[in-house]
Design a protein around this motif. Structure first.
Motif, PDB file in Angstrom:
ATOM      1  N   HIS A  52       0.842  -1.195   0.040  1.00 25.98           N
ATOM      2  CA  HIS A  52       0.029   0.115   0.041  1.00 25.98           C
ATOM      3  C   HIS A  52       0.967   1.222   0.179  1.00 25.98           C
ATOM      4  N   GLN A  53       0.309   2.272  -0.452  1.00 27.94           N
ATOM      5  CA  GLN A  53       0.916   3.626  -0.571  1.00 27.94           C
ATOM      6  C   GLN A  53       0.000   4.803  -0.696  1.00 27.94           C
ATOM      7  N   SER A  54       0.509   5.465   0.368  1.00 26.15           N
ATOM      8  CA  SER A  54      -0.318   6.697   0.755  1.00 26.15           C
ATOM      9  C   SER A  54      -0.016   7.833  -0.673  1.00 26.15           C
ATOM     10  N   PHE A  55      -1.239   8.598  -0.809  1.00 27.74           N
ATOM     11  CA  PHE A  55      -1.046   9.638  -1.618  1.00 27.74           C
ATOM     12  C   PHE A  55      -1.804  10.952  -0.983  1.00 27.74           C
ATOM     13  N   PRO A  56      -1.250  12.086  -1.667  1.00 30.23           N
ATOM     14  CA  PRO A  56      -1.824  13.339  -1.158  1.00 30.23           C
ATOM     15  C   PRO A  56      -3.265  13.855  -1.402  1.00 30.23           C
ATOM     16  N   SER A  57      -3.573  13.160  -2.770  1.00 29.57           N
ATOM     17  CA  SER A  57      -4.901  13.501  -3.260  1.00 29.57           C
ATOM     18  C   SER A  57      -5.635  12.034  -3.858  1.00 29.57           C
ATOM     19  N   LYS A  58      -6.901  12.286  -4.038  1.00 29.23           N
ATOM     20  CA  LYS A  58      -7.501  11.174  -4.519  1.00 29.23           C
ATOM     21  C   LYS A  58      -7.181  10.968  -5.976  1.00 29.23           C
ATOM     22  N   GLY A  59      -6.957  11.769  -6.719  1.00 26.72           N
ATOM     23  CA  GLY A  59      -6.745  11.806  -8.255  1.00 26.72           C
ATOM     24  C   GLY A  59      -5.247  11.038  -8.106  1.00 26.72           C
ATOM     25  N   ASP A  60      -4.348  11.463  -7.246  1.00 23.05           N
ATOM     26  CA  ASP A  60      -2.839  10.901  -7.628  1.00 23.05           C
ATOM     27  C   ASP A  60      -2.997   9.163  -7.140  1.00 23.05           C
ATOM     28  N   ALA A  61      -3.789   8.859  -6.174  1.00 28.66           N
ATOM     29  CA  ALA A  61      -4.120   7.359  -5.861  1.00 28.66           C
ATOM     30  C   ALA A  61      -4.815   6.581  -6.755  1.00 28.66           C
ATOM     31  N   LEU A  62      -5.764   7.295  -7.576  1.00 29.04           N
ATOM     32  CA  LEU A  62      -6.539   6.601  -8.561  1.00 29.04           C
ATOM     33  C   LEU A  62      -5.723   6.417  -9.835  1.00 29.04           C
ATOM     34  N   ARG A  63      -4.790   7.275 -10.095  1.00 25.73           N
ATOM     35  CA  ARG A  63      -3.850   7.322 -11.340  1.00 25.73           C
ATOM     36  C   ARG A  63      -2.820   6.119 -10.920  1.00 25.73           C
ATOM     37  N   ALA A  64      -2.478   5.917  -9.870  1.00 28.47           N
ATOM     38  CA  ALA A  64      -1.356   4.871  -9.234  1.00 28.47           C
ATOM     39  C   ALA A  64      -2.038   3.449  -9.489  1.00 28.47           C
ATOM     40  N   GLU A  65      -3.440   3.340  -9.017  1.00 34.52           N
ATOM     41  CA  GLU A  65      -4.290   2.327  -8.989  1.00 34.52           C
ATOM     42  C   GLU A  65      -4.557   1.820 -10.651  1.00 34.52           C
ATOM     43  N   TYR A  66      -4.790   2.770 -11.522  1.00 32.94           N
ATOM     44  CA  TYR A  66      -4.840   2.611 -12.789  1.00 32.94           C
ATOM     45  C   TYR A  66      -3.605   1.931 -13.537  1.00 32.94           C
ATOM     46  N   ALA A  67      -2.560   2.884 -13.044  1.00 32.21           N
ATOM     47  CA  ALA A  67      -1.360   2.478 -13.819  1.00 32.21           C
ATOM     48  C   ALA A  67      -0.771   0.980 -13.563  1.00 32.21           C
TER      49      ALA A  67
END
Length: 86
Positions: A52-67
């Motif tokens: 798991h990895q923490s992100f500062p924004s929802k968009g950043d986390a969703l982009r990481a998931e998509y990638a």
């Protein structure tokens, strides 16, 4: 109070990987483990969280998931090895 956004990776009972997004890692893992998570993980139990990895924004986390989800298995394994997790 700031919200934490996470991208996470589960290893399923058949050895496959599942990438997801959440704001509550403990709750989300419990949902997956009890068959109330994603449709994919319901048929691939048991699951365990391996990254798991923490992100500062929802968009950043969703982009990481998509990638993560759109990589080959070989690339996913390399990603996890790079992060010392597989």
């Amino acid at each position: 109070m700031a919200t934490n956004y996470y991208m996470y990776v589960l290893e399923c009972g058949d050895g496959s990987f599942y990438g997801g997004f959440t704001t509550d890692l403990k709750r989300r893992l419990e949902q997956h483990q009890t068959g109330r998570g994603a449709k994919y993980t319901r048929s691939h139990l048991p699951v365990k969280m391996i990254y798991h990895q923490s992100f500062p924004s929802k968009g950043d986390a969703l982009r990481a998931e998509y990638a993560f989800k759109h990589q080959s298995r070989r690339a996913k394994v390399a990603f996890l090895k790079k992060h010392k997790l597989n």
